[in-house]
Scaffold this motif. Structure first.
Motif, PDB file in Angstrom:
ATOM      1  N   PHE A  65       6.351 -17.861 -50.272  1.00  0.00           N
ATOM      2  CA  PHE A  65       7.283 -18.368 -51.273  1.00  0.00           C
ATOM      3  C   PHE A  65       8.721 -18.307 -50.758  1.00  0.00           C
ATOM      4  O   PHE A  65       9.657 -18.506 -51.517  1.00  0.00           O
ATOM      5  N   GLY A  66       8.883 -18.016 -49.462  1.00  0.00           N
ATOM      6  CA  GLY A  66      10.204 -17.997 -48.863  1.00  0.00           C
ATOM      7  C   GLY A  66      11.104 -16.942 -49.483  1.00  0.00           C
ATOM      8  O   GLY A  66      10.648 -15.883 -49.924  1.00  0.00           O
ATOM      9  N   VAL A  67      12.395 -17.220 -49.535  1.00  0.00           N
ATOM     10  CA  VAL A  67      13.353 -16.256 -50.066  1.00  0.00           C
ATOM     11  C   VAL A  67      13.064 -15.928 -51.528  1.00  0.00           C
ATOM     12  O   VAL A  67      13.297 -14.811 -51.992  1.00  0.00           O
ATOM     13  N   VAL A  68      12.492 -16.887 -52.255  1.00  0.00           N
ATOM     14  CA  VAL A  68      12.152 -16.650 -53.656  1.00  0.00           C
ATOM     15  C   VAL A  68      11.071 -15.571 -53.766  1.00  0.00           C
ATOM     16  O   VAL A  68      11.117 -14.706 -54.641  1.00  0.00           O
ATOM     17  N   GLY A  69      10.095 -15.607 -52.862  1.00  0.00           N
ATOM     18  CA  GLY A  69       9.041 -14.600 -52.874  1.00  0.00           C
ATOM     19  C   GLY A  69       9.579 -13.209 -52.595  1.00  0.00           C
ATOM     20  O   GLY A  69       9.193 -12.233 -53.247  1.00  0.00           O
ATOM     21  N   PHE A  70      10.491 -13.106 -51.629  1.00  0.00           N
ATOM     22  CA  PHE A  70      11.056 -11.803 -51.303  1.00  0.00           C
ATOM     23  C   PHE A  70      11.977 -11.307 -52.422  1.00  0.00           C
ATOM     24  O   PHE A  70      12.060 -10.099 -52.672  1.00  0.00           O
ATOM     25  N   ALA A  71      12.671 -12.222 -53.098  1.00  0.00           N
ATOM     26  CA  ALA A  71      13.494 -11.827 -54.236  1.00  0.00           C
ATOM     27  C   ALA A  71      12.620 -11.292 -55.363  1.00  0.00           C
ATOM     28  O   ALA A  71      12.950 -10.292 -56.007  1.00  0.00           O
ATOM     29  N   ALA A  72      11.492 -11.952 -55.601  1.00  0.00           N
ATOM     30  CA  ALA A  72      10.569 -11.474 -56.627  1.00  0.00           C
ATOM     31  C   ALA A  72      10.019 -10.105 -56.262  1.00  0.00           C
ATOM     32  O   ALA A  72       9.913  -9.208 -57.103  1.00  0.00           O
ATOM     33  N   LEU A  73       9.666  -9.906 -54.987  1.00  0.00           N
ATOM     34  CA  LEU A  73       9.105  -8.633 -54.535  1.00  0.00           C
ATOM     35  C   LEU A  73      10.111  -7.498 -54.688  1.00  0.00           C
ATOM     36  O   LEU A  73       9.725  -6.350 -54.939  1.00  0.00           O
ATOM     37  N   ALA A  74      11.395  -7.795 -54.551  1.00  0.00           N
ATOM     38  CA  ALA A  74      12.425  -6.758 -54.659  1.00  0.00           C
ATOM     39  C   ALA A  74      12.773  -6.432 -56.108  1.00  0.00           C
ATOM     40  O   ALA A  74      13.582  -5.533 -56.357  1.00  0.00           O
ATOM     41  N   SER A  75      12.187  -7.133 -57.070  1.00  0.00           N
ATOM     42  CA  SER A  75      12.442  -6.873 -58.490  1.00  0.00           C
ATOM     43  C   SER A  75      11.867  -5.518 -58.886  1.00  0.00           C
ATOM     44  O   SER A  75      11.046  -4.932 -58.186  1.00  0.00           O
ATOM     45  N   GLY A  76      12.290  -5.038 -60.059  1.00  0.00           N
ATOM     46  CA  GLY A  76      11.846  -3.719 -60.500  1.00  0.00           C
ATOM     47  C   GLY A  76      10.437  -3.691 -61.046  1.00  0.00           C
ATOM     48  O   GLY A  76       9.666  -2.773 -60.772  1.00  0.00           O
ATOM     49  N   THR A  77      10.083  -4.712 -61.847  1.00  0.00           N
ATOM     50  CA  THR A  77       8.763  -4.762 -62.471  1.00  0.00           C
ATOM     51  C   THR A  77       8.143  -6.136 -62.280  1.00  0.00           C
ATOM     52  O   THR A  77       8.824  -7.091 -61.898  1.00  0.00           O
ATOM     53  N   LEU A  78       6.851  -6.239 -62.582  1.00  0.00           N
ATOM     54  CA  LEU A  78       6.169  -7.524 -62.465  1.00  0.00           C
ATOM     55  C   LEU A  78       6.786  -8.548 -63.416  1.00  0.00           C
ATOM     56  O   LEU A  78       6.917  -9.720 -63.058  1.00  0.00           O
ATOM     57  N   ALA A  79       7.178  -8.129 -64.598  1.00  0.00           N
ATOM     58  CA  ALA A  79       7.803  -9.055 -65.552  1.00  0.00           C
ATOM     59  C   ALA A  79       9.072  -9.653 -64.967  1.00  0.00           C
ATOM     60  O   ALA A  79       9.313 -10.861 -65.069  1.00  0.00           O
ATOM     61  N   GLU A  80       9.909  -8.816 -64.339  1.00  0.00           N
ATOM     62  CA  GLU A  80      11.147  -9.309 -63.738  1.00  0.00           C
ATOM     63  C   GLU A  80      10.847 -10.264 -62.581  1.00  0.00           C
ATOM     64  O   GLU A  80      11.531 -11.278 -62.407  1.00  0.00           O
ATOM     65  N   ALA A  81       9.823  -9.955 -61.806  1.00  0.00           N
ATOM     66  CA  ALA A  81       9.442 -10.819 -60.687  1.00  0.00           C
ATOM     67  C   ALA A  81       9.007 -12.191 -61.184  1.00  0.00           C
ATOM     68  O   ALA A  81       9.395 -13.225 -60.624  1.00  0.00           O
ATOM     69  N   LEU A  82       8.211 -12.218 -62.247  1.00  0.00           N
ATOM     70  CA  LEU A  82       7.726 -13.494 -62.781  1.00  0.00           C
ATOM     71  C   LEU A  82       8.868 -14.322 -63.356  1.00  0.00           C
ATOM     72  O   LEU A  82       8.873 -15.546 -63.244  1.00  0.00           O
ATOM     73  N   MET A  83       9.832 -13.659 -63.961  1.00  0.00           N
ATOM     74  CA  MET A  83      10.984 -14.394 -64.489  1.00  0.00           C
ATOM     75  C   MET A  83      11.784 -15.024 -63.350  1.00  0.00           C
ATOM     76  O   MET A  83      12.307 -16.125 -63.485  1.00  0.00           O
ATOM     77  N   ARG A  84      11.862 -14.338 -62.217  1.00  0.00           N
ATOM     78  CA  ARG A  84      12.561 -14.917 -61.061  1.00  0.00           C
ATOM     79  C   ARG A  84      11.785 -16.101 -60.504  1.00  0.00           C
ATOM     80  O   ARG A  84      12.366 -17.116 -60.119  1.00  0.00           O
ATOM     81  N   LEU A  85      10.480 -15.968 -60.422  1.00  0.00           N
ATOM     82  CA  LEU A  85       9.681 -17.088 -59.949  1.00  0.00           C
ATOM     83  C   LEU A  85       9.854 -18.298 -60.860  1.00  0.00           C
ATOM     84  O   LEU A  85       9.897 -19.438 -60.398  1.00  0.00           O
ATOM     85  N   GLU A  86       9.958 -18.061 -62.149  1.00  0.00           N
ATOM     86  CA  GLU A  86      10.173 -19.164 -63.098  1.00  0.00           C
ATOM     87  C   GLU A  86      11.556 -19.784 -62.896  1.00  0.00           C
ATOM     88  O   GLU A  86      11.720 -20.996 -62.919  1.00  0.00           O
ATOM     89  N   ARG A  87      12.563 -18.927 -62.662  1.00  0.00           N
ATOM     90  CA  ARG A  87      13.935 -19.403 -62.496  1.00  0.00           C
ATOM     91  C   ARG A  87      14.058 -20.317 -61.270  1.00  0.00           C
ATOM     92  O   ARG A  87      14.719 -21.345 -61.305  1.00  0.00           O
ATOM     93  N   TYR A  88      13.387 -19.925 -60.173  1.00  0.00           N
ATOM     94  CA  TYR A  88      13.563 -20.642 -58.911  1.00  0.00           C
ATOM     95  C   TYR A  88      12.343 -21.486 -58.525  1.00  0.00           C
ATOM     96  O   TYR A  88      12.219 -21.889 -57.370  1.00  0.00           O
TER      97      TYR A  88
END
Length: 331
Positions: free
Chosen positions: A74-97
């Motif tokens: 998922f490129g930089v988006v995948g790594f940004a999601a992985l660096a999130s605090g929780t799974l919910a925050e990661a999914l919101m980032r994936l939705e954003r980008y």
């Protein structure tokens, strides 16, 4: 689906899968390192070709493919999601980008009584069972990779027809799976959404968020079909295939259809080719380690003199003069 696309990093998942099967070259040339996107038509064709070559059951190919998904796909988006605090925050980032990874249809994230629902409609078309099943299975598998836990989907819906055997889907997702539904959706539980991520890093997240925002702006800056065509041309140019027919073939279109679409977007093939070559040429020339003759070859020119003439037309300068100007320190 002509105008939609997926990230080239996501497509690499398929080439890696074929390499593990000992068929690394079966799908042809993978996306070049400079490619950002691959057209949806090409992704559909590659998936179908790989499914037919895979020795396993064709009906569950997408599920097997998705088991190898990793944040890098998922490129930089995948790594940004992985660096999130929780799974919910990661999914919101994936939705954003999401448009910088996969833009077949708009992803919508909304709460439901059981937890969180991620849903895709059919406004922009139906990319087909292989595309949909790979995407949803990859999303759930990515949640498992993020958390290190056996995340189970409370419910999964697909818009595509029901296959003969749904048991492999229930086994993979861990919950009921329905087909022939109005939208594609996956529901995750509140308990799983609260799971901490293995790669949580607040400082890294801030940096990656900034990079993801920049990528999203780049995606929005170029009309979708033109962006897809330009990225497809990058790989073709590197291999010396620079005709309208070559580009049409890579996009799974007829030359006549591509010509019509180019005209609709206010472009000609030669203009698009020239702009793409100029962009690549300037990138190569900024690297002092790349000889001028090598630049010409990388751009598909058989002679350096032809490249020099073209570069003068683009910039008004010879390549060497332009390179020296770029290397000159500014006051």
């Amino acid at each position: 689906m002509d105008e939609t696309r997926v990230a080239a990093s996501y497509v690499q998942l398929l080439f890696e899968h074929m390499a593990r099967l000992g068929r690394a070259d079966a799908l042809g040339v993978p996306p070049a390192p400079t490619e950002t996107f691959v057209s949806m038509r090409r992704w559909q064709a590659l998936l179908e070709q790989a499914r037919d070559l895979d020795p396993g059951p064709k009906s569950t190919f997408a599920l097997r493919l998705a088991r190898s998904i990793a944040p890098r796909h998922f490129g930089v988006v995948g790594f940004a999601a992985l660096a999130s605090g929780t799974l919910a925050e990661a999914l919101m980032r994936l939705e954003r980008y999401h448009r910088s990874v996969y833009d077949a249809n708009v992803a919508q994230v909304h709460p439901v009584s059981e937890g969180l629902c991620i849903e895709w409609g059919v406004e922009r078309g139906r990319p087909g069972a292989l595309v949909d099943e790979t995407a949803i299975a990859a999303l759930v598998q990515l949640a498992r990779e993020f958390t290190g836990q056996a995340v189970r989907a409370l419910a999964v819906d697909f818009v595509n027809p029901r296959p003969a055997d749904v048991r492999p889907y229930a086994d993979f997702f861990g919950g009921p799976v329905r087909f022939g539904q109005p939208s594609t959706r996956v529901v995750l539980s509140l308990r799983d959404l609260a799971l901490p991520l293995r790669g949580a890093d607040a400082a890294l997240l801030a940096l990656l968020d900034a990079q993801a925002e920049h990528l999203l702006q780049e995606v929005a800056a170029v009309s979708e079909p033109v962006g897809v065509w330009r990225q497809a041309l990058v790989g073709l140019i590197r291999s010396g295939r620079t005709s309208l027919a070559d580009l049409a073939h890579s996009l799974q279109m007829s030359p006549r259809s591509l010509q019509r679409r180019l005209t609709e977007q206010g472009h000609s093939f030669q203009t698009l080719l020239g702009q793409t070559r100029q962009q690549l040429a300037e990138a190569y020339l900024r690297d002092a380690n790349v000889e001028l003759a090598e630049v010409a070859l990388l751009l598909g020119y058989s002679e350096q003199s032809a490249f020099t003439r073209a570069f003068r037309q683009w910039t008004g300068q010879a390549p060497l003069q332009w390179r020296r100007q770029q290397q000159r320190p500014t006051a």
